[in-house]
Scaffold this motif. Structure first.
Motif, short mmCIF file in Angstrom:
data_model
loop_
_atom_site.label_atom_id
_atom_site.label_comp_id
_atom_site.label_asym_id
_atom_site.label_seq_id
_atom_site.Cartn_x
_atom_site.Cartn_y
_atom_site.Cartn_z
N GLU A 106 -5.75 -2.30 -17.84
CA GLU A 106 -4.70 -2.88 -18.48
C GLU A 106 -5.00 -4.41 -17.86
O GLU A 106 -4.63 -5.11 -19.30
N LEU A 107 -4.89 -4.79 -16.44
CA LEU A 107 -4.91 -6.19 -17.05
C LEU A 107 -5.68 -7.14 -17.57
O LEU A 107 -6.44 -7.55 -17.75
N GLU A 156 -3.70 4.89 -10.53
CA GLU A 156 -2.94 4.37 -10.49
C GLU A 156 -3.74 2.55 -10.56
O GLU A 156 -3.51 2.09 -11.44
N ARG A 157 -4.66 2.95 -9.59
CA ARG A 157 -5.55 1.82 -9.17
C ARG A 157 -6.48 1.27 -10.49
O ARG A 157 -6.59 0.53 -10.58
N ARG A 203 0.81 -1.00 -0.02
CA ARG A 203 0.16 0.07 -0.39
C ARG A 203 0.71 1.34 0.11
O ARG A 203 1.64 1.32 1.10
N VAL A 223 -3.97 0.11 -12.96
CA VAL A 223 -3.83 -1.57 -12.92
C VAL A 223 -5.00 -2.40 -13.50
O VAL A 223 -5.05 -3.35 -14.24
#
Lengths: 315, 248
Positions: free
Chosen positions: A308-309, A301-302, A258, A305
């Protein structure tokens, strides 16, 4: 007396939710085979049923000495008592257990809550010294005010100093605040914060991982800091000394993956904070606006992710 | 396969979200096992890998992406990603680890074997479990070559032993096939090595094994000391999982 069985399979559990809760409480209170709480938690998560774990670890013939109530029966009575005292019990098997907290290895198997529990609560912890400087208190209040305008919940530990400033500023700004406390949910600690304690219970959320009447104990405050790190998206350390809970929380947050935002105040004055600079997820902020830039970056950013995934991994 | 920019983005996300607790496996002669990277007290191989040598046809190369420490965050992630109700964050970390390794280090096993990877396979649960394995779900869109499906035996006396009967590929692989076999967690290595032997029976010439995590217990041997020395060695996806250093 046992309350009427409520049949519910909503949580994909074997028995009823109530029986599952009673089994988990009984496991934690009796600790079969000397299992630590973390081991019980891991077993229960892997099986998805506390009752199944209970029956596996506690052979039916081994249970109660004569004259003693059956552990499952006393656990069911505890559940009734706690409910009558006005707190809500939520277990790691329940679908309303805080989603991010479930992701850390110190996730408490049970939580006691007063106030409104939100499963996917976007929270940032604001932590620091009990004996804070005026500048530290001003930064804590400023960060909390700004988080609230972004609809981010302010989490802290209800301690004097930085924590209190953060909770109060969040409430004053009309926002949500969560107090992750180091005592049982029935205790008020420190006594100076009685009013704040009540206000957070009615307007935000009080959260405790300890049995409801647990008194203040040193090691419990460290466990509480792990929980706070896990509950939030990130931790902001406003002002802290060499031996503070905030220092422990910063270290644990790195171990949980975190993000941590350290103010320059913290970095200038502490060798432990200097050692953290450059490690994954550590941000250093020299002003209120740079703290908030870091928060915005972490939130962006969360979602990056996930997006992107999803492009490469079938859900 | 990911383009270079996407791979760099995933790699940066992996470091920022898990670099503080994942640890690159160490390959050092007689300090860690030459096959499975677990700490060893002065031997070339750990007890189990040495024991496996009785079988011909073991993995040609084994790569590990991280250590997973029991009772720590890394161990919790490797259990949580495949829990009955999986933890989303854990699935994300395992997916990031695999995607990063498959993009950044795609050619490393090909260089080591001198042969392109033609097939991929995952190690199923043993005994067989219903439903798609979470690892398979992560890989099905991203693994290289065509899939060889391994089937697990319905029951087994000693699931941790190395035994080709534990798994079966119901196909005959072409000449010169190079299978990239992927597994999530290596504890003793019995599962993965049994799957390698099953692939050999199906005709695999080269088998390279990519394992997400080498499971480690802190209270075994000198492991606590070994892990303490890695305390500030944050995760670096550039370290080659096949060599423990630079790429071959």
């Amino acid at each position: 007396m046992r309350a009427q069985r409520r049949l519910s399979y909503a949580d994909s559990m074997g028995g009823s939710v109530r029986d599952e809760r009673a089994a988990l409480v009984a496991l934690l209170k009796t600790r079969p085979k000397g299992f630590r709480w973390a081991e019980i938690t891991a077993e229960v998560l892997e099986s998805a049923s506390a009752l199944e774990v209970w029956h596996r670890l506690v052979p039916a013939t081994l249970v109660e000495p004569p004259g003693q109530p059956h552990p499952l029966e006393s656990a069911a009575q505890d559940l009734d008592l706690w409910a009558s005292q006005g707190s809500t019990l939520v277990t790691i098997l329940d679908s309303d257990y805080p989603i991010r907290l479930r992701g850390i290895h110190q996730a408490p198997p049970v939580l006691f809550a007063r106030g409104s529990l939100i499963r996917d609560d976007s929270a940032v912890s604001v932590v620091g010294s009990r004996k804070a400087s005026d500048r530290g208190l001003a930064i804590a209040a400023g960060v909390a005010r700004e988080l609230v305008t972004r609809d981010v919940t302010v989490a802290a530990g209800l301690a004097l100093g930085i924590d209190t400033a953060a909770h109060r500023a969040a409430l004053a700004g009309g926002g949500r605040t969560v107090a992750v406390i180091g005592t049982g949910i029935n205790k008020v600690y420190p006594a100076e914060n009685r009013d704040l304690h009540e206000e957070i219970a009615s307007r935000g959320l009080l959260l405790s991982q300890f049995w409801p009447d647990a008194p203040p104990q040193k090691q419990n405050f460290l466990m509480r800091n792990a929980t706070m790190s896990g509950y939030g998206l990130a931790t902001v350390v406003v002002e802290a000394g060499e031996h503070s809970g905030a220092r422990a929380q910063a270290r644990m947050a790195v171990e949980h993956g975190r993000p941590v935002i350290l103010t320059d105040l913290v970095v200038e004055r502490n060798d432990w904070a200097k050692a953290l600079v450059g490690r994954p997820g550590i941000h250093v902020a020299s002003s209120l606006s740079s703290v908030l830039d870091a928060v915005d970056q972490i939130i962006a950013e969360r979602s990056a992710v996930g997006a992107e995934l999803r492009r490469y991994v079938s859900a | 396969m990911l383009d270079r920019e996407a791979a760099a983005r995933l790699s940066a996300l992996l470091v920022s979200r898990a670099g503080g607790y994942l640890r690159n496996p160490v390959r050092r002669d007689r300090i860690t096992c030459a096959v499975c990277t677990t700490p060893v007290a002065g031997y070339e191989l750990c007890f189990q890998c040495n024991h496996h040598r009785a079988h011909a046809g073991l993995a040609d190369a084994v790569a590990f992406l991280t250590y997973a420490v029991a009772d720590q965050q890394s161990g919790y992630v490797m259990r949580g990603y495949k829990a009955p109700r999986p933890v989303d964050e854990h699935v994300m970390i395992v997916a990031l680890l695999i995607m990063t390794a498959l993009s950044t280090h795609a050619h490393c096993p090909e260089v080591l074997m001198g042969a392109p990877v033609t097939h991929w396979a995952t190690v199923p649960s043993l005994p067989a479990k219903p439903g798609e394995h979470p690892l398979h779900r992560i890989l099905s869109n991203s693994a290289p070559g065509s899939e060889v499906r391994l089937m697990a035996a319905a029951s087994t006396q000693h699931p941790r032993d190395v035994n080709p009967e534990h798994f079966r590929a119901h196909v005959q692989l072409p000449r010169d096939s190079h299978v990239l076999l992927i597994d999530d967690t290596w504890t003793g290595g019995g599962h993965a090595q049994s799957a390698v032997l099953a692939l050999r029976r199906a005709g695999a010439v080269h088998v390279s094994v990519l394992v997400v995590a080498r499971w480690i217990k802190e209270d075994f041997g000198e492991n606590a000391k070994f892990l303490r020395e890695l305390a500030d060695q944050d995760y670096d996806p550039k370290v080659c999982p096949w060599t423990g250093g630079s790429c071959p």
